[in-house]
Design a protein around this motif. Structure first.
Motif, PDB file in Angstrom:
ATOM      1  N   ILE A   1     -12.728 -64.493 -16.679  1.00 58.76           N
ATOM      2  CA  ILE A   1     -13.217 -64.077 -17.992  1.00 58.76           C
ATOM      3  C   ILE A   1     -12.009 -63.868 -18.899  1.00 58.76           C
ATOM      4  O   ILE A   1     -10.867 -64.035 -18.459  1.00 58.76           O
ATOM      5  CB  ILE A   1     -14.081 -62.798 -17.875  1.00 58.76           C
ATOM      6  CG1 ILE A   1     -13.278 -61.654 -17.253  1.00 58.76           C
ATOM      7  CG2 ILE A   1     -15.348 -63.084 -17.061  1.00 58.76           C
ATOM      8  CD1 ILE A   1     -14.016 -60.326 -17.215  1.00 58.76           C
ATOM      9  N   LYS A   2     -12.260 -63.499 -20.128  1.00 57.27           N
ATOM     10  CA  LYS A   2     -11.181 -63.333 -21.084  1.00 57.27           C
ATOM     11  C   LYS A   2     -10.104 -62.372 -20.578  1.00 57.27           C
ATOM     12  O   LYS A   2      -8.921 -62.577 -20.801  1.00 57.27           O
ATOM     13  CB  LYS A   2     -11.754 -62.832 -22.408  1.00 57.27           C
ATOM     14  CG  LYS A   2     -10.886 -63.067 -23.590  1.00 57.27           C
ATOM     15  CD  LYS A   2     -11.633 -62.693 -24.850  1.00 57.27           C
ATOM     16  CE  LYS A   2     -11.042 -63.416 -26.026  1.00 57.27           C
ATOM     17  NZ  LYS A   2     -11.748 -63.117 -27.266  1.00 57.27           N
ATOM     18  N   ALA A   3     -10.521 -61.326 -19.866  1.00 59.41           N
ATOM     19  CA  ALA A   3      -9.576 -60.313 -19.362  1.00 59.41           C
ATOM     20  C   ALA A   3      -8.837 -60.763 -18.112  1.00 59.41           C
ATOM     21  O   ALA A   3      -7.889 -60.106 -17.692  1.00 59.41           O
ATOM     22  CB  ALA A   3     -10.317 -59.014 -19.078  1.00 59.41           C
ATOM     23  N   GLY A   4      -9.265 -61.843 -17.487  1.00 61.45           N
ATOM     24  CA  GLY A   4      -8.595 -62.335 -16.289  1.00 61.45           C
ATOM     25  C   GLY A   4      -9.581 -62.722 -15.203  1.00 61.45           C
ATOM     26  O   GLY A   4     -10.795 -62.759 -15.419  1.00 61.45           O
ATOM     27  N   LYS A   5      -9.054 -62.973 -14.020  1.00 64.46           N
ATOM     28  CA  LYS A   5      -9.896 -63.382 -12.898  1.00 64.46           C
ATOM     29  C   LYS A   5     -10.652 -62.176 -12.348  1.00 64.46           C
ATOM     30  O   LYS A   5     -10.183 -61.047 -12.423  1.00 64.46           O
ATOM     31  CB  LYS A   5      -9.041 -63.994 -11.792  1.00 64.46           C
ATOM     32  CG  LYS A   5      -8.386 -65.290 -12.215  1.00 64.46           C
ATOM     33  CD  LYS A   5      -7.504 -65.843 -11.135  1.00 64.46           C
ATOM     34  CE  LYS A   5      -6.847 -67.125 -11.627  1.00 64.46           C
ATOM     35  NZ  LYS A   5      -5.934 -67.695 -10.644  1.00 64.46           N
ATOM     36  N   ILE A   6     -11.823 -62.476 -11.774  1.00 66.88           N
ATOM     37  CA  ILE A   6     -12.623 -61.436 -11.130  1.00 66.88           C
ATOM     38  C   ILE A   6     -13.056 -61.928  -9.753  1.00 66.88           C
ATOM     39  O   ILE A   6     -13.228 -63.129  -9.538  1.00 66.88           O
ATOM     40  CB  ILE A   6     -13.845 -61.022 -11.978  1.00 66.88           C
ATOM     41  CG1 ILE A   6     -14.712 -62.238 -12.326  1.00 66.88           C
ATOM     42  CG2 ILE A   6     -13.421 -60.269 -13.222  1.00 66.88           C
ATOM     43  CD1 ILE A   6     -16.029 -61.882 -12.992  1.00 66.88           C
ATOM     44  N   TRP A   7     -13.194 -60.975  -8.827  1.00 68.32           N
ATOM     45  CA  TRP A   7     -13.566 -61.274  -7.452  1.00 68.32           C
ATOM     46  C   TRP A   7     -14.787 -60.464  -7.067  1.00 68.32           C
ATOM     47  O   TRP A   7     -15.017 -59.372  -7.608  1.00 68.32           O
ATOM     48  CB  TRP A   7     -12.428 -60.885  -6.495  1.00 68.32           C
ATOM     49  CG  TRP A   7     -11.226 -61.760  -6.586  1.00 68.32           C
ATOM     50  CD1 TRP A   7     -10.915 -62.803  -5.773  1.00 68.32           C
ATOM     51  CD2 TRP A   7     -10.151 -61.682  -7.523  1.00 68.32           C
ATOM     52  NE1 TRP A   7      -9.725 -63.370  -6.149  1.00 68.32           N
ATOM     53  CE2 TRP A   7      -9.233 -62.699  -7.229  1.00 68.32           C
ATOM     54  CE3 TRP A   7      -9.880 -60.843  -8.612  1.00 68.32           C
ATOM     55  CZ2 TRP A   7      -8.066 -62.903  -7.952  1.00 68.32           C
ATOM     56  CZ3 TRP A   7      -8.722 -61.043  -9.337  1.00 68.32           C
ATOM     57  CH2 TRP A   7      -7.827 -62.071  -9.004  1.00 68.32           C
ATOM     58  N   ARG A   8     -15.542 -60.974  -6.125  1.00 67.82           N
ATOM     59  CA  ARG A   8     -16.658 -60.209  -5.560  1.00 67.82           C
ATOM     60  C   ARG A   8     -16.077 -59.040  -4.781  1.00 67.82           C
ATOM     61  O   ARG A   8     -15.174 -59.224  -3.957  1.00 67.82           O
ATOM     62  CB  ARG A   8     -17.495 -61.068  -4.625  1.00 67.82           C
ATOM     63  CG  ARG A   8     -18.329 -62.136  -5.329  1.00 67.82           C
ATOM     64  CD  ARG A   8     -19.149 -62.955  -4.345  1.00 67.82           C
ATOM     65  NE  ARG A   8     -19.774 -62.149  -3.310  1.00 67.82           N
ATOM     66  CZ  ARG A   8     -20.982 -61.573  -3.419  1.00 67.82           C
ATOM     67  NH1 ARG A   8     -21.676 -61.733  -4.512  1.00 67.82           N
ATOM     68  NH2 ARG A   8     -21.472 -60.864  -2.422  1.00 67.82           N
ATOM     69  N   ALA A   9     -16.580 -57.857  -5.017  1.00 68.07           N
ATOM     70  CA  ALA A   9     -16.081 -56.663  -4.330  1.00 68.07           C
ATOM     71  C   ALA A   9     -16.222 -56.805  -2.821  1.00 68.07           C
ATOM     72  O   ALA A   9     -15.318 -56.426  -2.063  1.00 68.07           O
ATOM     73  CB  ALA A   9     -16.812 -55.418  -4.831  1.00 68.07           C
ATOM     74  N   ASP A  10     -17.325 -57.373  -2.356  1.00 66.73           N
ATOM     75  CA  ASP A  10     -17.527 -57.557  -0.914  1.00 66.73           C
ATOM     76  C   ASP A  10     -16.437 -58.435  -0.302  1.00 66.73           C
ATOM     77  O   ASP A  10     -15.960 -58.166   0.798  1.00 66.73           O
ATOM     78  CB  ASP A  10     -18.890 -58.189  -0.624  1.00 66.73           C
ATOM     79  CG  ASP A  10     -20.057 -57.275  -0.918  1.00 66.73           C
ATOM     80  OD1 ASP A  10     -19.839 -56.057  -1.111  1.00 66.73           O
ATOM     81  OD2 ASP A  10     -21.193 -57.776  -0.944  1.00 66.73           O
ATOM     82  N   ASP A  11     -16.049 -59.495  -1.006  1.00 67.43           N
ATOM     83  CA  ASP A  11     -15.001 -60.382  -0.505  1.00 67.43           C
ATOM     84  C   ASP A  11     -13.660 -59.659  -0.407  1.00 67.43           C
ATOM     85  O   ASP A  11     -12.932 -59.804   0.574  1.00 67.43           O
ATOM     86  CB  ASP A  11     -14.846 -61.611  -1.405  1.00 67.43           C
ATOM     87  CG  ASP A  11     -16.039 -62.542  -1.360  1.00 67.43           C
ATOM     88  OD1 ASP A  11     -16.863 -62.435  -0.412  1.00 67.43           O
ATOM     89  OD2 ASP A  11     -16.155 -63.386  -2.274  1.00 67.43           O
ATOM     90  N   VAL A  12     -13.341 -58.874  -1.437  1.00 65.65           N
ATOM     91  CA  VAL A  12     -12.076 -58.133  -1.438  1.00 65.65           C
ATOM     92  C   VAL A  12     -12.082 -57.080  -0.336  1.00 65.65           C
ATOM     93  O   VAL A  12     -11.097 -56.922   0.389  1.00 65.65           O
ATOM     94  CB  VAL A  12     -11.811 -57.493  -2.818  1.00 65.65           C
ATOM     95  CG1 VAL A  12     -10.576 -56.606  -2.777  1.00 65.65           C
ATOM     96  CG2 VAL A  12     -11.661 -58.572  -3.883  1.00 65.65           C
TER      97      VAL A  12
END
Length: 60
Positions: free
Chosen positions: A34-45
């Motif tokens: 997104i505009k603010a940067g990459k995002i990850w699924r919390a479950d994956d992290v």
């Protein structure tokens, strides 16, 4: 989760998170960017964290 949330969860800086996500092939792929940067699924992290970070010794 964004970089700041991952940094807080791991107890490291956002710069360190950037190093991890760009150099560790076992770190999950981002869900989206997104505009603010990459995002990850919390479950994956959380799964990666459980597999790659040893538990802390409560005596230390």
């Amino acid at each position: 989760m964004g970089t700041a949330e991952i940094a807080a969860r791991l107890g490291v800086s956002r710069v360190r998170v950037h190093q991890i996500v760009t150099t560790d092939p076992s770190f999950p792929e981002p869900l989206d960017e997104i505009k603010a940067g990459k995002i990850w699924r919390a479950d994956d992290v959380e799964r990666w964290f459980a597999e790659h970070r040893p538990p802390r010794d409560p005596a230390t």
